[in-house]
Design a protein around this motif. Structure first.
Motif, PDB file in Angstrom:
ATOM      1  N   LEU A  24      42.849  74.017  -7.120  1.00 54.29           N
ATOM      2  CA  LEU A  24      44.136  74.359  -7.124  1.00 54.29           C
ATOM      3  C   LEU A  24      44.765  73.406  -8.086  1.00 54.29           C
ATOM      4  O   LEU A  24      46.109  73.450  -8.285  1.00 54.29           O
ATOM      5  CB  LEU A  24      44.600  74.005  -5.736  1.00 54.29           C
ATOM      6  CG  LEU A  24      44.211  75.117  -4.647  1.00 54.29           C
ATOM      7  CD1 LEU A  24      44.405  74.749  -3.397  1.00 54.29           C
ATOM      8  CD2 LEU A  24      44.627  76.475  -5.291  1.00 54.29           C
ATOM      9  N   THR A  25      44.003  72.211  -8.424  1.00 59.16           N
ATOM     10  CA  THR A  25      44.757  71.044  -9.144  1.00 59.16           C
ATOM     11  C   THR A  25      44.649  71.469 -10.687  1.00 59.16           C
ATOM     12  O   THR A  25      43.359  71.893 -11.208  1.00 59.16           O
ATOM     13  CB  THR A  25      44.140  69.904  -9.298  1.00 59.16           C
ATOM     14  OG1 THR A  25      44.171  69.471  -7.628  1.00 59.16           O
ATOM     15  CG2 THR A  25      44.756  68.675  -9.755  1.00 59.16           C
ATOM     16  N   PRO A  26      45.758  71.788 -11.662  1.00 56.93           N
ATOM     17  CA  PRO A  26      45.503  71.866 -13.076  1.00 56.93           C
ATOM     18  C   PRO A  26      44.618  70.988 -13.866  1.00 56.93           C
ATOM     19  O   PRO A  26      44.676  69.877 -13.469  1.00 56.93           O
ATOM     20  CB  PRO A  26      46.885  71.795 -13.577  1.00 56.93           C
ATOM     21  CG  PRO A  26      47.874  71.959 -12.270  1.00 56.93           C
ATOM     22  CD  PRO A  26      47.067  71.293 -11.024  1.00 56.93           C
ATOM     23  N   SER A  27      43.927  71.429 -14.644  1.00 57.42           N
ATOM     24  CA  SER A  27      43.158  70.638 -15.567  1.00 57.42           C
ATOM     25  C   SER A  27      43.973  69.795 -16.385  1.00 57.42           C
ATOM     26  O   SER A  27      45.119  70.241 -16.803  1.00 57.42           O
ATOM     27  CB  SER A  27      42.115  71.433 -16.345  1.00 57.42           C
ATOM     28  OG  SER A  27      41.269  72.460 -15.749  1.00 57.42           O
ATOM     29  N   THR A  28      43.641  68.671 -16.713  1.00 57.83           N
ATOM     30  CA  THR A  28      44.262  67.637 -17.685  1.00 57.83           C
ATOM     31  C   THR A  28      43.485  67.267 -18.588  1.00 57.83           C
ATOM     32  O   THR A  28      42.210  67.408 -18.722  1.00 57.83           O
ATOM     33  CB  THR A  28      44.609  66.284 -16.790  1.00 57.83           C
ATOM     34  OG1 THR A  28      43.494  65.893 -16.188  1.00 57.83           O
ATOM     35  CG2 THR A  28      45.519  66.768 -15.813  1.00 57.83           C
ATOM     36  N   TYR A  29      44.035  67.195 -19.892  1.00 54.68           N
ATOM     37  CA  TYR A  29      43.351  66.686 -21.189  1.00 54.68           C
ATOM     38  C   TYR A  29      43.824  65.534 -21.636  1.00 54.68           C
ATOM     39  O   TYR A  29      45.081  65.241 -21.345  1.00 54.68           O
ATOM     40  CB  TYR A  29      43.789  67.766 -22.098  1.00 54.68           C
ATOM     41  CG  TYR A  29      43.081  69.182 -21.708  1.00 54.68           C
ATOM     42  CD1 TYR A  29      41.797  69.456 -22.160  1.00 54.68           C
ATOM     43  CD2 TYR A  29      43.893  70.104 -20.880  1.00 54.68           C
ATOM     44  CE1 TYR A  29      41.201  70.979 -21.704  1.00 54.68           C
ATOM     45  CE2 TYR A  29      43.416  71.300 -20.415  1.00 54.68           C
ATOM     46  CZ  TYR A  29      42.070  71.679 -21.192  1.00 54.68           C
ATOM     47  OH  TYR A  29      41.745  73.027 -20.614  1.00 54.68           O
ATOM     48  N   THR A  30      42.885  64.622 -22.470  1.00 54.97           N
ATOM     49  CA  THR A  30      43.402  63.467 -22.873  1.00 54.97           C
ATOM     50  C   THR A  30      42.989  63.155 -24.316  1.00 54.97           C
ATOM     51  O   THR A  30      41.886  63.742 -24.904  1.00 54.97           O
ATOM     52  CB  THR A  30      42.647  62.226 -22.115  1.00 54.97           C
ATOM     53  OG1 THR A  30      42.746  62.194 -20.822  1.00 54.97           O
ATOM     54  CG2 THR A  30      42.901  60.910 -22.614  1.00 54.97           C
ATOM     55  N   ALA A  31      43.709  62.734 -25.178  1.00 53.88           N
ATOM     56  CA  ALA A  31      43.832  62.740 -26.680  1.00 53.88           C
ATOM     57  C   ALA A  31      44.120  61.241 -26.924  1.00 53.88           C
ATOM     58  O   ALA A  31      45.010  60.542 -26.388  1.00 53.88           O
ATOM     59  CB  ALA A  31      44.694  63.597 -27.302  1.00 53.88           C
ATOM     60  N   THR A  32      43.452  60.826 -27.728  1.00 54.58           N
ATOM     61  CA  THR A  32      43.439  59.227 -28.323  1.00 54.58           C
ATOM     62  C   THR A  32      43.661  59.029 -29.718  1.00 54.58           C
ATOM     63  O   THR A  32      43.048  59.647 -30.379  1.00 54.58           O
ATOM     64  CB  THR A  32      42.142  58.314 -27.601  1.00 54.58           C
ATOM     65  OG1 THR A  32      42.158  58.821 -26.307  1.00 54.58           O
ATOM     66  CG2 THR A  32      42.349  57.072 -27.743  1.00 54.58           C
ATOM     67  N   SER A  33      44.659  58.271 -30.039  1.00 62.44           N
ATOM     68  CA  SER A  33      44.792  57.887 -31.539  1.00 62.44           C
ATOM     69  C   SER A  33      44.306  56.323 -31.723  1.00 62.44           C
ATOM     70  O   SER A  33      44.649  55.586 -30.498  1.00 62.44           O
ATOM     71  CB  SER A  33      46.143  58.367 -31.863  1.00 62.44           C
ATOM     72  OG  SER A  33      47.031  57.615 -31.037  1.00 62.44           O
ATOM     73  N   TYR A  34      44.293  55.861 -32.700  1.00 63.61           N
ATOM     74  CA  TYR A  34      43.659  54.445 -32.978  1.00 63.61           C
ATOM     75  C   TYR A  34      44.705  53.984 -34.037  1.00 63.61           C
ATOM     76  O   TYR A  34      44.803  54.549 -35.290  1.00 63.61           O
ATOM     77  CB  TYR A  34      42.315  54.314 -33.162  1.00 63.61           C
ATOM     78  CG  TYR A  34      41.353  54.699 -32.148  1.00 63.61           C
ATOM     79  CD1 TYR A  34      40.880  54.023 -31.009  1.00 63.61           C
ATOM     80  CD2 TYR A  34      40.929  55.786 -32.107  1.00 63.61           C
ATOM     81  CE1 TYR A  34      40.409  54.425 -30.234  1.00 63.61           C
ATOM     82  CE2 TYR A  34      40.099  56.512 -30.946  1.00 63.61           C
ATOM     83  CZ  TYR A  34      39.666  55.747 -30.039  1.00 63.61           C
ATOM     84  OH  TYR A  34      39.044  55.993 -29.041  1.00 63.61           O
ATOM     85  N   VAL A  35      45.113  52.712 -33.894  1.00 67.13           N
ATOM     86  CA  VAL A  35      45.434  52.058 -35.108  1.00 67.13           C
ATOM     87  C   VAL A  35      45.039  50.593 -35.234  1.00 67.13           C
ATOM     88  O   VAL A  35      44.453  49.818 -34.053  1.00 67.13           O
ATOM     89  CB  VAL A  35      47.314  51.852 -35.127  1.00 67.13           C
ATOM     90  CG1 VAL A  35      47.788  52.983 -35.033  1.00 67.13           C
ATOM     91  CG2 VAL A  35      47.507  50.909 -33.462  1.00 67.13           C
ATOM     92  N   ILE A  36      44.750  49.940 -36.308  1.00 64.62           N
ATOM     93  CA  ILE A  36      44.024  48.685 -36.541  1.00 64.62           C
ATOM     94  C   ILE A  36      45.208  47.616 -37.282  1.00 64.62           C
ATOM     95  O   ILE A  36      46.242  48.003 -38.093  1.00 64.62           O
ATOM     96  CB  ILE A  36      42.996  48.994 -37.403  1.00 64.62           C
ATOM     97  CG1 ILE A  36      42.122  47.724 -37.375  1.00 64.62           C
ATOM     98  CG2 ILE A  36      43.232  49.440 -38.724  1.00 64.62           C
ATOM     99  CD1 ILE A  36      40.788  47.945 -38.188  1.00 64.62           C
ATOM    100  N   ALA A  37      45.052  46.584 -36.749  1.00 59.62           N
ATOM    101  CA  ALA A  37      45.815  45.387 -37.391  1.00 59.62           C
ATOM    102  C   ALA A  37      45.319  44.848 -38.278  1.00 59.62           C
ATOM    103  O   ALA A  37      44.050  44.236 -38.345  1.00 59.62           O
ATOM    104  CB  ALA A  37      46.121  44.327 -36.167  1.00 59.62           C
ATOM    105  N   VAL A  38      45.944  44.689 -39.737  1.00 55.37           N
ATOM    106  CA  VAL A  38      45.384  44.279 -40.850  1.00 55.37           C
ATOM    107  C   VAL A  38      46.096  42.890 -41.349  1.00 55.37           C
ATOM    108  O   VAL A  38      47.498  43.095 -41.325  1.00 55.37           O
ATOM    109  CB  VAL A  38      45.374  45.357 -42.070  1.00 55.37           C
ATOM    110  CG1 VAL A  38      44.947  44.878 -43.333  1.00 55.37           C
ATOM    111  CG2 VAL A  38      44.867  46.596 -41.490  1.00 55.37           C
ATOM    112  N   PRO A  39      45.533  41.677 -41.546  1.00 56.99           N
ATOM    113  CA  PRO A  39      46.180  40.704 -42.005  1.00 56.99           C
ATOM    114  C   PRO A  39      46.720  40.964 -43.354  1.00 56.99           C
ATOM    115  O   PRO A  39      46.089  41.389 -44.370  1.00 56.99           O
ATOM    116  CB  PRO A  39      45.378  39.764 -41.784  1.00 56.99           C
ATOM    117  CG  PRO A  39      44.045  40.215 -42.051  1.00 56.99           C
ATOM    118  CD  PRO A  39      44.132  41.443 -41.499  1.00 56.99           C
ATOM    119  N   THR A  40      47.920  40.293 -43.886  1.00 59.79           N
ATOM    120  CA  THR A  40      48.379  40.062 -45.140  1.00 59.79           C
ATOM    121  C   THR A  40      47.769  38.964 -45.833  1.00 59.79           C
ATOM    122  O   THR A  40      46.930  38.294 -45.250  1.00 59.79           O
ATOM    123  CB  THR A  40      49.864  40.238 -45.272  1.00 59.79           C
ATOM    124  OG1 THR A  40      50.454  38.996 -44.540  1.00 59.79           O
ATOM    125  CG2 THR A  40      50.321  41.407 -44.491  1.00 59.79           C
TER     126      THR A  40
END
Length: 218
Positions: free
Chosen positions: A42-58
């Protein structure tokens, strides 16, 4: 004339004492499995999506500084300032993003992971990418002060399988919980009359003095 509550209670306890031990465990396991399986269906299925960012020093910064700012941006990712901009890209209200989006960082790498959960795989992707886009924009606005910029490392992709538990898994969990409750019920099960009586004390063996007195009386 109806039975009084005390009599009904005694009758219930008598029936419980008459049940086989295995039947309580079987009933608990079966009931738990059915309830767990029904919950999974009875519980709807859930989906998970993940995106990534990276910190870059100047040029004016260091990798350690980038790692520290990555931790800070990970905490900022789910704040209202970022989600307010992300709602425009995702097409959902802020309270939906607050409920569905989570962020995580690594103590060893200057990376921020933004995960979004939804019953629609495509919406999960849109929300994760929208938050990282808004976060990157906020980092660019303050790059002159931080000397660190955020770069898109990996965009979210549409998940092929749900991350929520399947009915089979919820059924197994329910069956385990039902069996455990059945075992606890057996521990609290009323015992038959005489089981709680203390054992009779063992007959005492007369000592040497008592034996001598007995011989003297004879």
């Amino acid at each position: 004339m109806t039975d009084t509550p005390p009599r009904q209670r005694r009758l219930s306890l008598a029936r419980l004492r008459g049940l086989p031990l295995w039947s309580v465990l079987a009933a608990g396991t079966l009931a738990g499995g059915l309830l767990g399986g029904a919950y999974g269906l009875l519980t709807p299925s859930t989906y998970t999506a993940t995106s990534y960012v990276i910190a870059v020093p100047t040029g004016k910064s260091t990798p350690d500084a980038a790692l520290g700012f990555a931790q800070a941006y990970g905490r900022v990712a789910t704040q209202l300032a970022v989600l307010g901009d992300a709602q425009v890209y995702a097409g959902v209200p802020v309270h939906t993003l607050q409920r569905s989006v989570r962020s995580a960082t690594s103590p060893d790498a200057p990376m921020v992971a933004v995960s979004a959960t939804s019953s629609r795989p495509g919406l999960a992707v849109d929300m994760a990418n929208a938050v990282t886009r808004a976060l990157t924009r906020h980092a660019d606005d303050s790059r002159g002060n931080t000397n660190v910029r955020l770069v898109q490392f990996s965009r979210a992709v549409e998940p092929s399988e749900p991350t929520s538990a399947s009915p089979a898994v919820t059924g197994l969990v329910g069956a385990s919980a039902g069996g455990l409750l059945g075992g606890l019920a057996l521990l609290a099960r009323p015992r038959k009359a005489g089981q709680d009586d203390e054992p009779a004390p063992a007959p005492s063996v007369p000592g040497p003095a008592a034996a001598a007195d007995a011989r003297g009386q004879r």
